[in-house]
Design a protein around this motif. Structure first.
Motif, PDB file in Angstrom:
ATOM      1  N   ASP A 329      -9.597   8.249   5.823  1.00 49.28           N
ATOM      2  CA  ASP A 329      -8.640   7.188   5.489  1.00 49.28           C
ATOM      3  C   ASP A 329      -7.603   7.686   4.487  1.00 49.28           C
ATOM      4  O   ASP A 329      -6.409   7.379   4.604  1.00 49.28           O
ATOM      5  CB  ASP A 329      -9.368   5.977   4.905  1.00 49.28           C
ATOM      6  CG  ASP A 329     -10.156   5.203   5.954  1.00 49.28           C
ATOM      7  OD1 ASP A 329      -9.917   5.415   7.158  1.00 49.28           O
ATOM      8  OD2 ASP A 329     -11.018   4.382   5.569  1.00 49.28           O
ATOM      9  N   GLY A 333      -3.687   7.986   5.160  1.00 48.43           N
ATOM     10  CA  GLY A 333      -2.776   7.297   4.262  1.00 48.43           C
ATOM     11  C   GLY A 333      -1.692   8.219   3.732  1.00 48.43           C
ATOM     12  O   GLY A 333      -0.500   7.863   3.721  1.00 48.43           O
ATOM     13  N   VAL A 346       2.762  -3.199   5.373  1.00 53.34           N
ATOM     14  CA  VAL A 346       1.729  -3.998   4.720  1.00 53.34           C
ATOM     15  C   VAL A 346       2.294  -5.359   4.335  1.00 53.34           C
ATOM     16  O   VAL A 346       3.447  -5.468   3.898  1.00 53.34           O
ATOM     17  CB  VAL A 346       1.196  -3.265   3.468  1.00 53.34           C
ATOM     18  CG1 VAL A 346       0.155  -4.115   2.737  1.00 53.34           C
ATOM     19  CG2 VAL A 346       0.611  -1.924   3.858  1.00 53.34           C
ATOM     20  N   SER A 357       6.536  -8.559   4.911  1.00 47.90           N
ATOM     21  CA  SER A 357       6.119  -7.166   4.984  1.00 47.90           C
ATOM     22  C   SER A 357       6.951  -6.303   4.029  1.00 47.90           C
ATOM     23  O   SER A 357       8.088  -6.645   3.678  1.00 47.90           O
ATOM     24  CB  SER A 357       6.263  -6.633   6.409  1.00 47.90           C
ATOM     25  OG  SER A 357       7.625  -6.436   6.722  1.00 47.90           O
ATOM     26  N   HIS A 404      -1.979  -6.825  -7.802  1.00 47.48           N
ATOM     27  CA  HIS A 404      -3.248  -6.819  -7.058  1.00 47.48           C
ATOM     28  C   HIS A 404      -4.371  -7.229  -7.998  1.00 47.48           C
ATOM     29  O   HIS A 404      -4.290  -7.070  -9.215  1.00 47.48           O
ATOM     30  CB  HIS A 404      -3.518  -5.440  -6.447  1.00 47.48           C
ATOM     31  CG  HIS A 404      -3.488  -4.318  -7.443  1.00 47.48           C
ATOM     32  ND1 HIS A 404      -4.592  -3.939  -8.170  1.00 47.48           N
ATOM     33  CD2 HIS A 404      -2.477  -3.490  -7.824  1.00 47.48           C
ATOM     34  CE1 HIS A 404      -4.272  -2.930  -8.967  1.00 47.48           C
ATOM     35  NE2 HIS A 404      -3.002  -2.638  -8.782  1.00 47.48           N
ATOM     36  N   ASN A 430      -4.175  -8.229   0.928  1.00 45.22           N
ATOM     37  CA  ASN A 430      -5.462  -7.529   1.062  1.00 45.22           C
ATOM     38  C   ASN A 430      -5.389  -6.252   0.225  1.00 45.22           C
ATOM     39  O   ASN A 430      -4.711  -5.300   0.589  1.00 45.22           O
ATOM     40  CB  ASN A 430      -5.733  -7.196   2.537  1.00 45.22           C
ATOM     41  CG  ASN A 430      -7.100  -6.566   2.750  1.00 45.22           C
ATOM     42  OD1 ASN A 430      -7.529  -5.705   2.004  1.00 45.22           O
ATOM     43  ND2 ASN A 430      -7.775  -7.001   3.800  1.00 45.22           N
ATOM     44  N   GLU A 432      -7.567  -3.875  -0.453  1.00 42.06           N
ATOM     45  CA  GLU A 432      -8.093  -2.654   0.157  1.00 42.06           C
ATOM     46  C   GLU A 432      -7.095  -2.067   1.156  1.00 42.06           C
ATOM     47  O   GLU A 432      -6.910  -0.851   1.215  1.00 42.06           O
ATOM     48  CB  GLU A 432      -9.431  -2.943   0.843  1.00 42.06           C
ATOM     49  CG  GLU A 432     -10.561  -3.201  -0.148  1.00 42.06           C
ATOM     50  CD  GLU A 432     -11.905  -3.331   0.537  1.00 42.06           C
ATOM     51  OE1 GLU A 432     -11.953  -3.169   1.774  1.00 42.06           O
ATOM     52  OE2 GLU A 432     -12.893  -3.591  -0.166  1.00 42.06           O
ATOM     53  N   GLU A 433      -6.458  -2.940   1.941  1.00 39.50           N
ATOM     54  CA  GLU A 433      -5.452  -2.464   2.896  1.00 39.50           C
ATOM     55  C   GLU A 433      -4.263  -1.854   2.166  1.00 39.50           C
ATOM     56  O   GLU A 433      -3.748  -0.790   2.552  1.00 39.50           O
ATOM     57  CB  GLU A 433      -4.974  -3.612   3.786  1.00 39.50           C
ATOM     58  CG  GLU A 433      -3.947  -3.175   4.827  1.00 39.50           C
ATOM     59  CD  GLU A 433      -3.292  -4.352   5.535  1.00 39.50           C
ATOM     60  OE1 GLU A 433      -2.487  -4.087   6.450  1.00 39.50           O
ATOM     61  OE2 GLU A 433      -3.559  -5.506   5.164  1.00 39.50           O
ATOM     62  N   LEU A 434      -3.829  -2.509   1.096  1.00 42.19           N
ATOM     63  CA  LEU A 434      -2.704  -2.018   0.303  1.00 42.19           C
ATOM     64  C   LEU A 434      -3.018  -0.644  -0.276  1.00 42.19           C
ATOM     65  O   LEU A 434      -2.216   0.295  -0.191  1.00 42.19           O
ATOM     66  CB  LEU A 434      -2.397  -3.004  -0.829  1.00 42.19           C
ATOM     67  CG  LEU A 434      -1.241  -2.631  -1.756  1.00 42.19           C
ATOM     68  CD1 LEU A 434       0.073  -3.086  -1.143  1.00 42.19           C
ATOM     69  CD2 LEU A 434      -1.417  -3.256  -3.135  1.00 42.19           C
ATOM     70  N   ARG A 436      -5.317   1.556   0.672  1.00 42.23           N
ATOM     71  CA  ARG A 436      -5.512   2.560   1.720  1.00 42.23           C
ATOM     72  C   ARG A 436      -4.169   3.002   2.323  1.00 42.23           C
ATOM     73  O   ARG A 436      -3.937   4.192   2.539  1.00 42.23           O
ATOM     74  CB  ARG A 436      -6.421   1.986   2.813  1.00 42.23           C
ATOM     75  CG  ARG A 436      -6.804   2.981   3.893  1.00 42.23           C
ATOM     76  CD  ARG A 436      -7.907   2.442   4.774  1.00 42.23           C
ATOM     77  NE  ARG A 436      -7.569   1.185   5.397  1.00 42.23           N
ATOM     78  CZ  ARG A 436      -8.134   0.010   5.092  1.00 42.23           C
ATOM     79  NH1 ARG A 436      -9.075  -0.044   4.165  1.00 42.23           N
ATOM     80  NH2 ARG A 436      -7.767  -1.099   5.702  1.00 42.23           N
ATOM     81  N   ALA A 437      -3.283   2.050   2.552  1.00 45.78           N
ATOM     82  CA  ALA A 437      -2.017   2.364   3.223  1.00 45.78           C
ATOM     83  C   ALA A 437      -1.029   3.077   2.303  1.00 45.78           C
ATOM     84  O   ALA A 437      -0.295   3.966   2.741  1.00 45.78           O
ATOM     85  CB  ALA A 437      -1.380   1.088   3.766  1.00 45.78           C
TER      86      ALA A 437
END
Length: 466
Positions: A329, A333, A346, A357, A404, A430, A432-434, A436-437
């Motif tokens: 991941d 990323g 995101v 977004s 966050h 989110n 975790e998504e933020l 990770r991305a």
């Protein structure tokens, strides 16, 4: 007759002690003043053994019918306020703690059966924290002979304290071992770091020659201590030791430019090879492989093609690594936030609760995205002071804050209190998504975009390019 009664009483106590050690049960309880969450988690390594909720008196209780003897740790709190400390269990222990989260480590006290070794380990931890400041500021500047002398004096003092504790309380073999490991590996770690820290502190261009026997302890280093895989003094030493060996190996056989690593890909692949050859214990090997991957991918900021070579080599050596998904991941990323690529799409929310977004926010303008959390008030103050400075100097940029791990009410209150422009403030949908991305590391990083395309995703708000 009184003597006979006394001897009988001592025998009964000894019998109780023996029964205690035979019992497989462990009792662990305590009180947390000013709790920052309603739970305490108990771990063995990276595995959660159990969790306990605080009652109305902020007390918790663990009753463990059987437990693997050795080092554990407990955690309390959430997000940036989550803290941990170690606890050593032997069968039959009945340990109680009391702590205040305002001074988590400093206020922690152990009592009950098994408290002696835990209070000793805690004292070592607190003393080492203070001594580290002295070593970093003063000792690393010393010539190697003087440095070695001072370090050995400090280590000897701790070992003498341990001998005194053993004579007073009669620690078990396992308790003595964990105390010795804590003392020895803490100071061995300083020795591994010394050549590089000395060069940095003194401004010298070359590494100092070391006296014979400086690394004599290396003959007794164990790479296969399963119980110590997640113990900070041991793991920190392993990282420093392998880094040192890798550097010296590269300097001797591969060559380094001006005694500094310039080919980060080569150096980190060399480190993977070294870990693979020296470390047999699978979990320790996985953890050290993970450390190399994160260190290289996050810190080296190498080219996309070099990152690909590294990750292929990593998979060849550690295809079944327990952290493989996390590393994959991270690699994806980083690959997705290279220059000229569009910023990941995101979603975030504005102060009115509308989702939007990052690509939409960054469209048709120059944007600097920065990140903050309500849990760190000092950083919040510093980052927005910096934003005000940069906004005046760099008027061509729009500075967009992304929050966050803060609840809506607190987030909006902080925006209003600081008189930030709410139209440039958003909150992660989110986290975790933020993370990770966008690979939010270090926490003070920022991402510069132009027309939603990335210019630099690996800079900070305090970097020289600003």
């Amino acid at each position: 007759m009184q003597k006979h009664l006394l001897y009988l009483f001592i025998l009964v106590l000894a019998g109780c002690s023996q029964e205690k050690k035979k019992s497989p049960n462990v009792f662990f309880a305590g009180e947390i003043v000013n709790p920052t969450s309603n739970q305490v988690f108990l771990y063995k390594g990276n595995v959660i053994l159990d969790s306990a909720k605080l009652n109305e008196n902020n007390r918790f209780t663990f009753k463990l019918p059987s437990v693997e003897e050795g080092l554990h740790h407990f955690e309390h709190g959430e997000g940036l306020k989550r803290e941990l400390q170690y606890v050593f269990f032997e069968k039959g222990d009945s340990i109680q703690i009391r702590l205040n989260t305002i001074d988590f480590d400093e206020s922690l006290v152990f009592s009950g059966e098994g408290a002696e070794i835990n209070n000793f380990l805690l004292d070592l931890f607190l003393v080492n924290e203070e001594e580290e400041k002295l070593i970093l500021s003063t000792y690393f500047k010393m010539e190697p002979e003087e440095f070695n002398k001072r370090i050995e004096e400090l280590r000897s003092e701790k070992l003498k304290s341990l001998d005194q504790l053993i004579s007073e309380t009669g620690l078990s073999v396992a308790e003595k071992k964990i105390a010795e490991v804590t003392i020895n590996y803490t100071f061995f770690n300083y020795k591994e770091k010394y050549p590089f820290e000395h060069r940095k502190k003194t401004g010298k261009k070359t590494l100092h020659a070391l006296p014979e026997g400086f690394y004599a302890y290396r003959n007794n280093v164990s790479f296969n201590s399963k119980d110590l895989n997640y113990f900070k003094p041991y793991y920190d030493f392993m990282k420093s030791h392998l880094n040192n060996l890798s550097y010296m190996g590269c300097a001797e056989k591969c060559g380094v430019e001006n005694e500094k690593i310039t080919n980060h890909l080569h150096f980190n692949r060399h480190k993977l090879t070294l870990i693979d050859s020296l470390v047999e214990e699978s979990e320790l090997k996985d953890n050290l492989f993970r450390n190399v991957a994160f260190d290289y991918l996050l810190m080296a900021q190498d080219t996309e093609s070099n990152n690909e070579i590294f990750i292929q080599d990593f998979h060849l050596r550690s295809a079944n690594n327990r952290h493989i998904q996390e590393i994959s991941d991270l690699y994806e990323g980083i690959r997705n936030i290279q220059p000229r690529k569009k910023i990941p799409n995101v979603l975030v929310t504005d102060v009115d609760g509308n989702k939007i977004s990052l690509q939409e926010i960054a469209k048709d303008k120059k944007v600097v995205f920065y990140f903050w959390t309500g849990a760190n008030k000092r950083y919040f103050k510093d980052i927005h002071k910096r934003v005000n400075q940069l906004s005046s100097a760099k008027k061509e940029y729009t500075f967009v804050g992304i929050n966050h791990n803060t609840d809506d009410t607190t987030w909006k209150g902080m925006i209003e209190q600081t008189q930030l422009n709410p139209s440039n403030q958003y909150k992660a949908v989110n986290f975790e998504e933020l993370t990770r991305a966008l690979v939010i590391y270090p926490p003070n990083k920022c991402i510069i975009t132009e027309d939603a395309k990335i210019v630099d995703a690996f800079t900070t708000m305090w970097a020289s390019n600003f």
